[in-house]
Design a protein around this motif. Structure first.
Motif, short mmCIF file in Angstrom:
data_model
loop_
_atom_site.label_atom_id
_atom_site.label_comp_id
_atom_site.label_asym_id
_atom_site.label_seq_id
_atom_site.Cartn_x
_atom_site.Cartn_y
_atom_site.Cartn_z
N ARG A 1 0.82 -1.17 -0.16
CA ARG A 1 -0.18 -0.12 0.11
C ARG A 1 1.00 1.37 -0.13
O ARG A 1 1.87 1.29 0.63
N SER A 2 0.21 2.23 -0.38
CA SER A 2 1.19 3.56 -0.76
C SER A 2 1.49 4.06 0.79
O SER A 2 2.48 4.78 1.00
N ASN A 3 0.44 3.89 1.58
CA ASN A 3 0.86 4.55 2.79
C ASN A 3 1.13 3.65 3.98
O ASN A 3 1.24 3.92 5.21
#
Length: 135
Positions: A130-132
């Motif tokens: 996930r990007s976060n």
């Protein structure tokens, strides 16, 4: 470092097998052992040995089948998805005099095989981060 990456196993079994080599079923007892693990970070070792003793059919005497073999493999990782392997194997077969074999097949044989091969693999599915997500 030889440690937690190593595994060993041993087994014993009894089976009835049907083979195209024999006209009757083969009842056999088998013993096997396996040892393997990492020798270094990119170098793995594996050895396997087996011994099988049995009889073909239900007649008395002369119908014994003995099979034994062992192999040793060293595998060196070249990259994450590529490895170079070297393997040596030995096998031996002894078949009783009263067993009818296909023409050209010797009742006793010993074989040795040495091979070097390149293995490549790739993941079929890989979940992306996930990007976060934190590292």
């Amino acid at each position: 470092q030889i440690g937690r990456t190593w595994a060993a196993s041993a087994g014993a079994g009894r089976s009835v097998d049907f083979s195209s080599l024999f006209q009757e079923p083969v009842l056999s007892d088998t013993l096997s052992a396996d040892l393997g693990g990492l020798i270094a970070r990119r170098l793995s070792f594996r050895s396997v040995a087996s011994y099988s003793r049995g009889t073909a059919g239900f007649n008395e005497g002369g119908n014994q089948v003995i099979l034994s073999g062992a192999s040793v493999t060293l595998q060196a990782a070249m990259t994450r998805y590529l490895a170079l392997s070297s393997s040596y194997g030995y096998s031996r077969r002894e078949i009783g005099d009263r067993i009818v074999l296909p023409s050209g097949l010797s009742p006793r044989s010993e074989d040795q095989v040495f091979s070097v091969y390149l293995s490549a693999w790739a993941p079929l599915y890989q979940r992306t981060r996930r990007s976060n997500a934190t590292r």
